[in-house]
Scaffold this motif. Structure first.
Motif, PDB file in Angstrom:
ATOM      1  N   VAL A 140      48.348  -5.785   3.606  1.00 49.19           N
ATOM      2  CA  VAL A 140      47.199  -4.982   3.247  1.00 49.19           C
ATOM      3  C   VAL A 140      46.281  -5.862   2.196  1.00 49.19           C
ATOM      4  N   ASP A 141      46.835  -7.202   1.959  1.00 39.29           N
ATOM      5  CA  ASP A 141      46.031  -7.980   1.160  1.00 39.29           C
ATOM      6  C   ASP A 141      44.785  -8.765   1.633  1.00 39.29           C
ATOM      7  N   ILE A 142      43.999  -8.655   0.526  1.00 36.23           N
ATOM      8  CA  ILE A 142      42.542  -9.323   1.013  1.00 36.23           C
ATOM      9  C   ILE A 142      42.489 -10.402  -0.101  1.00 36.23           C
ATOM     10  N   ARG A 143      42.261 -11.582   0.646  1.00 41.02           N
ATOM     11  CA  ARG A 143      41.912 -12.821  -0.173  1.00 41.02           C
ATOM     12  C   ARG A 143      40.442 -13.110  -0.264  1.00 41.02           C
ATOM     13  N   THR A 144      40.131 -12.957  -1.682  1.00 45.96           N
ATOM     14  CA  THR A 144      38.587 -12.877  -1.883  1.00 45.96           C
ATOM     15  C   THR A 144      38.319 -14.490  -2.658  1.00 45.96           C
ATOM     16  N   VAL A 145      37.348 -15.293  -2.071  1.00 46.30           N
ATOM     17  CA  VAL A 145      36.934 -16.321  -2.420  1.00 46.30           C
ATOM     18  C   VAL A 145      35.636 -16.620  -2.881  1.00 46.30           C
ATOM     19  N   ASP A 146      35.311 -16.522  -4.198  1.00 42.19           N
ATOM     20  CA  ASP A 146      34.003 -16.657  -4.813  1.00 42.19           C
ATOM     21  C   ASP A 146      33.612 -18.196  -4.645  1.00 42.19           C
ATOM     22  N   LEU A 147      32.444 -18.429  -4.049  1.00 41.40           N
ATOM     23  CA  LEU A 147      31.989 -19.508  -4.120  1.00 41.40           C
ATOM     24  C   LEU A 147      30.620 -19.844  -4.692  1.00 41.40           C
ATOM     25  N   PRO A 148      30.130 -20.593  -5.468  1.00 38.73           N
ATOM     26  CA  PRO A 148      28.907 -20.732  -6.342  1.00 38.73           C
ATOM     27  C   PRO A 148      28.069 -21.804  -5.647  1.00 38.73           C
ATOM     28  N   ILE A 149      28.062 -21.463  -4.204  1.00 43.66           N
ATOM     29  CA  ILE A 149      27.345 -22.391  -3.311  1.00 43.66           C
ATOM     30  C   ILE A 149      26.545 -21.407  -2.517  1.00 43.66           C
ATOM     31  N   VAL A 150      25.227 -21.916  -2.183  1.00 45.17           N
ATOM     32  CA  VAL A 150      24.328 -21.430  -1.375  1.00 45.17           C
ATOM     33  C   VAL A 150      24.648 -21.863   0.132  1.00 45.17           C
ATOM     34  N   MET A 151      25.003 -20.848   1.169  1.00 45.19           N
ATOM     35  CA  MET A 151      25.240 -21.196   2.321  1.00 45.19           C
ATOM     36  C   MET A 151      24.501 -20.121   3.346  1.00 45.19           C
ATOM     37  N   ALA A 152      24.363 -20.420   4.656  1.00 43.39           N
ATOM     38  CA  ALA A 152      24.004 -19.813   5.866  1.00 43.39           C
ATOM     39  C   ALA A 152      24.985 -18.716   6.077  1.00 43.39           C
ATOM     40  N   GLU A 153      24.774 -17.409   6.508  1.00 45.21           N
ATOM     41  CA  GLU A 153      25.778 -16.380   6.904  1.00 45.21           C
ATOM     42  C   GLU A 153      26.700 -16.947   7.813  1.00 45.21           C
ATOM     43  N   GLY A 154      26.331 -17.737   8.757  1.00 44.73           N
ATOM     44  CA  GLY A 154      27.039 -18.356   9.788  1.00 44.73           C
ATOM     45  C   GLY A 154      28.076 -19.278   9.428  1.00 44.73           C
ATOM     46  N   ARG A 155      27.917 -20.243   8.411  1.00 41.99           N
ATOM     47  CA  ARG A 155      28.804 -21.060   7.905  1.00 41.99           C
ATOM     48  C   ARG A 155      29.831 -20.148   7.069  1.00 41.99           C
ATOM     49  N   ALA A 156      29.486 -19.224   6.367  1.00 39.65           N
ATOM     50  CA  ALA A 156      30.239 -18.329   5.502  1.00 39.65           C
ATOM     51  C   ALA A 156      31.660 -17.665   6.389  1.00 39.65           C
ATOM     52  N   THR A 157      30.689 -17.068   7.553  1.00 43.47           N
ATOM     53  CA  THR A 157      31.585 -16.475   8.560  1.00 43.47           C
ATOM     54  C   THR A 157      32.527 -17.366   9.127  1.00 43.47           C
ATOM     55  N   VAL A 158      32.297 -18.683   9.441  1.00 42.47           N
ATOM     56  CA  VAL A 158      33.127 -19.836  10.093  1.00 42.47           C
ATOM     57  C   VAL A 158      34.305 -19.973   8.986  1.00 42.47           C
ATOM     58  N   LEU A 159      33.878 -20.356   7.616  1.00 48.05           N
ATOM     59  CA  LEU A 159      34.701 -20.540   6.529  1.00 48.05           C
ATOM     60  C   LEU A 159      35.730 -19.539   6.622  1.00 48.05           C
ATOM     61  N   SER A 160      35.367 -17.947   6.516  1.00 53.08           N
ATOM     62  CA  SER A 160      36.354 -16.902   6.336  1.00 53.08           C
ATOM     63  C   SER A 160      37.426 -16.956   7.621  1.00 53.08           C
ATOM     64  N   LYS A 161      36.955 -17.279   8.727  1.00 53.55           N
ATOM     65  CA  LYS A 161      37.904 -17.605   9.830  1.00 53.55           C
ATOM     66  C   LYS A 161      38.933 -18.681   9.778  1.00 53.55           C
ATOM     67  N   MET A 162      38.394 -19.838   9.166  1.00 53.31           N
ATOM     68  CA  MET A 162      39.098 -20.917   8.832  1.00 53.31           C
ATOM     69  C   MET A 162      40.272 -20.565   7.722  1.00 53.31           C
ATOM     70  N   LEU A 163      39.741 -20.185   6.556  1.00 56.01           N
ATOM     71  CA  LEU A 163      40.890 -19.649   5.643  1.00 56.01           C
ATOM     72  C   LEU A 163      41.876 -18.914   6.089  1.00 56.01           C
ATOM     73  N   LEU A 164      41.485 -17.786   6.730  1.00 54.92           N
ATOM     74  CA  LEU A 164      42.487 -16.853   7.357  1.00 54.92           C
ATOM     75  C   LEU A 164      43.391 -17.565   8.196  1.00 54.92           C
ATOM     76  N   SER A 165      43.086 -18.494   9.144  1.00 54.77           N
ATOM     77  CA  SER A 165      43.953 -19.264   9.944  1.00 54.77           C
ATOM     78  C   SER A 165      45.037 -20.275   9.295  1.00 54.77           C
ATOM     79  N   GLU A 166      44.160 -20.860   8.140  1.00 56.50           N
ATOM     80  CA  GLU A 166      45.010 -21.517   7.366  1.00 56.50           C
ATOM     81  C   GLU A 166      46.259 -21.063   6.510  1.00 56.50           C
ATOM     82  N   ALA A 167      45.993 -19.524   6.194  1.00 60.28           N
ATOM     83  CA  ALA A 167      47.038 -18.688   5.608  1.00 60.28           C
ATOM     84  C   ALA A 167      48.254 -18.597   6.365  1.00 60.28           C
ATOM     85  N   TYR A 168      48.047 -18.611   7.819  1.00 57.06           N
ATOM     86  CA  TYR A 168      49.238 -18.234   8.831  1.00 57.06           C
ATOM     87  C   TYR A 168      49.656 -19.464   9.455  1.00 57.06           C
TER      88      TYR A 168
END
Length: 168
Positions: A140-168
């Motif tokens: 039930v854990d949620i990992r939150t990553v705060d980035l002081p970076i300007v980026m498009a929604e699509g890049r942020a979505t891809v990054l969230s997928k990548m970080l979740l796959s790296e955790a597993y």
């Protein structure tokens, strides 16, 4: 670019240019729309959001810190076949026994990753993109990553997928 930001932070820290190499991240694949340092922090803390968002590694090679995309061939270590198995008692004359390791329990791994970022499509307001493990997880854990970076929604979505796959 990521290289320009690394140079700027390093210059602010009085790190000579001869002590680091950012040539591998100087191209257009590593353009940054915007980046902010909003509080007092160490140089490493300032670099970490960029390393996360752009999947970068910093490796010391001699006296030079080299910044490269994760998995970059130039950073690959060359390990002889006979040294590929880690052993307890290596070199001590004792019988070598393989070191045991175990993955974390599924419930300790994140079930969801959230990326908080500045969205240019929302007049640079904070936005969040999430990616959730679909099935088979008791976490039930949620990992939150705060980035002081300007980026498009699509890049942020891809990054969230990548970080979740790296955790597993």
């Amino acid at each position: 670019s990521v290289a320009d930001i690394f140079r700027s932070i390093s210059e602010h820290l009085n790190v000579p240019e001869a002590d680091y190499d950012v040539s591998a991240v100087a191209g257009t694949d590593h353009l940054v729309q915007g980046f902010g340092i909003t509080t007092r922090m160490s140089g490493r803390s300032a670099f970490e959001p960029l390393m996360t968002a752009y999947a970068l590694d910093v490796v010391e090679s001699g006296a030079v810190a080299r910044v490269s995309p994760r998995g970059h061939a130039a950073l690959a270590a060359r390990i002889p076949n006979e040294e590929l198995a880690a052993m307890d008692g290596a070199g001590s004359g004792e019988t070598d026994v393989p070191i045991k390791s175990a993955l974390g329990q599924d419930m300790e791994l994140p079930q969801q990753v959230e990326i908080s970022f500045s969205n240019p499509e929302l007049e640079y307001r904070q936005d969040i993109r999430r990616y959730k493990k679909i099935a088979g997880s008791s976490s039930v854990d949620i990992r939150t990553v705060d980035l002081p970076i300007v980026m498009a929604e699509g890049r942020a979505t891809v990054l969230s997928k990548m970080l979740l796959s790296e955790a597993y």
